[in-house]
Design an enzyme around this catalytic site. Structure first.
Site, short mmCIF file in Angstrom:
data_model
loop_
_atom_site.label_atom_id
_atom_site.label_comp_id
_atom_site.label_asym_id
_atom_site.label_seq_id
_atom_site.Cartn_x
_atom_site.Cartn_y
_atom_site.Cartn_z
N GLN A 1 -48.34 -29.61 -0.35
CA GLN A 1 -48.43 -28.28 0.25
C GLN A 1 -49.69 -28.12 1.09
O GLN A 1 -49.94 -27.04 1.63
CB GLN A 1 -48.37 -27.22 -0.85
CG GLN A 1 -47.06 -27.18 -1.59
CD GLN A 1 -47.07 -26.20 -2.75
OE1 GLN A 1 -47.90 -25.31 -2.84
NE2 GLN A 1 -46.13 -26.38 -3.67
N HIS B 1 -50.51 -25.22 -4.27
CA HIS B 1 -51.02 -23.87 -4.58
C HIS B 1 -52.38 -23.59 -3.96
O HIS B 1 -53.30 -23.11 -4.62
CB HIS B 1 -51.09 -23.65 -6.09
CG HIS B 1 -49.77 -23.69 -6.79
ND1 HIS B 1 -49.57 -23.18 -8.04
CD2 HIS B 1 -48.56 -24.20 -6.40
CE1 HIS B 1 -48.30 -23.37 -8.40
NE2 HIS B 1 -47.68 -23.99 -7.42
N GLU C 1 -43.03 -12.55 -7.57
CA GLU C 1 -43.57 -11.20 -7.72
C GLU C 1 -43.92 -10.56 -6.38
O GLU C 1 -44.36 -11.24 -5.45
CB GLU C 1 -44.85 -11.22 -8.57
CG GLU C 1 -44.66 -11.76 -9.97
CD GLU C 1 -45.96 -11.79 -10.77
OE1 GLU C 1 -45.91 -12.25 -11.93
OE2 GLU C 1 -47.01 -11.35 -10.24
N TYR D 1 -53.78 -9.61 -12.94
CA TYR D 1 -52.32 -9.67 -12.84
C TYR D 1 -51.70 -10.65 -13.84
O TYR D 1 -50.49 -10.83 -13.85
CB TYR D 1 -51.91 -9.96 -11.39
CG TYR D 1 -52.22 -8.76 -10.53
CD1 TYR D 1 -51.25 -7.81 -10.22
CD2 TYR D 1 -53.52 -8.52 -10.09
CE1 TYR D 1 -51.56 -6.68 -9.49
CE2 TYR D 1 -53.84 -7.40 -9.35
CZ TYR D 1 -52.85 -6.48 -9.06
OH TYR D 1 -53.16 -5.34 -8.35
N TYR E 1 -41.95 -24.87 -16.28
CA TYR E 1 -40.94 -25.79 -15.75
C TYR E 1 -40.32 -26.66 -16.83
O TYR E 1 -39.20 -27.15 -16.67
CB TYR E 1 -41.54 -26.66 -14.65
CG TYR E 1 -41.79 -25.91 -13.37
CD1 TYR E 1 -40.74 -25.39 -12.63
CD2 TYR E 1 -43.09 -25.72 -12.91
CE1 TYR E 1 -40.96 -24.69 -11.47
CE2 TYR E 1 -43.32 -25.02 -11.73
CZ TYR E 1 -42.25 -24.51 -11.02
OH TYR E 1 -42.48 -23.81 -9.86
#
Length: 421
Positions: free
Chosen positions: A133, A202, A294, A304, A315
């Site tokens: 990513q 991430h 979310e 949060y 997972y």
């Protein structure tokens, strides 16, 4: 790139059902396209139909208010025009002259003239750690770009011992006269994720400026989970800075010093969309694990909950306590299971689509859709527009058109304009 013609396709705009056959997903990560040793099966996810598939016609809903006549929404509400194609695009932003800056994940910054389809490359970009990513990320303009020519870019940066982390840099954009080429001058890194860690997922690194000129950055927890609750790390947080990277003294944790002073909110997983609504409230969408994507209203100093609570599971199938079990954590305004894999986000504020004003639009990777949400007292998903491809980025154009970037190689840039038919 000089495109001889633009192709125009009417979009299928039927709402994707929330039931159907299970789909095997081979990536236990937020982009849902990285290999994994054990496939993950998300029950109930329905693949989006091709963009040209026929939809069941439904009566056009009406928008009413005050003494004005009812405003009928076309069905479908927009048509899609392909403008250009890019290699693994990640983000885009419009310049005041209507041209478009587009980042490509391998480490290129492109400049496109949408009116002609011609594009070129901007040199002087930072070296990126490309893979998974990671790579080149977001691009935004300084609020006073017309005066100072400053742009901000985010990217994955290589560290020691196979570690990586997100970074944000600013530079002056210099465009060559009469061309779609140019360069970045005076590149300066103003923020880094701390610490750099192993892995290539991430990063988050979405950015935007608010009306007061403060810079907001989403900092993912780098698929390490626990740093999201660690105030000695700025991973898994939403960051608020001055435009030079310094810390505003009114940040909620400023008196703690260090990276904690940068933090506005914590307990986040992988935030890939930030947007302010017309009243100045900040909204962020965030990818959950196996379920539990979310949409959050971001509040000063709020936690949060990740990884202590989530509306999804791990997972490996092990459960995570849901938000209602721990009311001290800020719960999402909307939660999605099956996941939509949200990426890119606008809250529409133009006049070209008057019936969309104030609505949110979220790109969907796993869902291969454009998701429309409304806010109000109880935020909710209103409509899901199947696109047939993973949607990486959403932007509002200067004329009020909605622009989309598909994900991956040979990805299309699409312009959505009202259906006048």
């Amino acid at each position: 790139m000089n495109l001889s013609a633009w192709s125009v396709t009417c979009l299928t705009l039927s709402l994707i059902a929330c039931d159907g056959n299970a789909v095997a997903v081979t990536a236990p990560d937020d982009d849902r396209n990285e290999p994994a040793s054990t496939p993950l099966v998300l029950a109930g996810h329905v693949p989006s139909p091709p963009i040209a598939a026929a939809a069941q016609a439904a009566p056009a809903p009406q928008v009413t208010g005050g003494t004005q006549p009812a405003l009928r929404i076309p069905d479908p509400p927009f048509v899609s025009t392909e403008v250009a194609r890019f290699d693994q695009p990640w983000a885009m932003t419009f310049l005041p002259d209507g041209r478009l800056l587009v980042t490509e994940k391998p480490g290129r910054l492109r400049l496109l003239n949408p009116a002609t389809g011609q594009s070129g490359e901007i040199s002087g970009v930072p070296t990126v750690a490309y893979g998974g990513q990671g790579g080149f990320g977001d691009v935004i303009l300084h609020p006073r770009f017309a005066d100072n020519g400053m742009i901000y870019v985010s990217y994955a940066e290589q560290g020691a011992n196979s570690t990586r982390g997100a970074a944000v840099a600013r530079a002056r954009l210099v465009i060559d006269a009469g061309a779609n080429t140019g360069r970045l001058e005076g590149l300066q890194v103003i923020w880094r994720q701390v610490p750099k860690v192993t892995g290539d997922a991430h990063y988050s690194h979405r950015m935007l400026f608010d009306a007061q000129g403060k810079l907001w950055i989403s900092s993912g927890e780098r698929q390490k989970a626990s740093p999201a609750q660690d105030m000695q790390s700025n991973l898994g947080k939403i960051i608020r800075l001055n435009d030079d990277g310094s810390v505003p003294p009114d940040n909620p944790f400023a008196n703690q010093g260090g990276v904690a002073a940068q933090v506005w909110s914590l307990g986040h997983r992988n935030v890939l969309g930030l947007a302010f609504d017309p009243s100045g409230r900040l909204w962020a969408h965030e990818m959950g694990p196996a379920g539990g994507d979310e949409l959050n209203l971001i509040e000063r100093g709020s936690n949060y909950g990740w990884p202590i609570v989530s509306n999804g599971d791990n997972y490996d199938g092990s459960p995570i306590p849901d938000h209602p079990t721990r009311p001290e954590f800020n719960a999402p305004e909307i939660s999605w299971t099956p996941v939509i894999a949200p990426a890119g986000f606008i809250i529409y504020q133009a006049d070209l689509f008057p019936y969309f004003r104030g609505r949110g639009f979220i790109g969907g990777l796993a869902s291969q859709a454009l998701i429309q949400v409304e806010f109000g007292d109880t935020p909710r998903e209103v409509k899901r527009y199947p696109m047939g491809r993973r949607i990486r980025e959403v932007e509002q154009g200067p004329d009020g058109a909605i622009w989309l970037l598909e994900d991956g190689a040979d990805a299309r840039l699409l312009k959505l304009t009202p259906n006048r038919g």
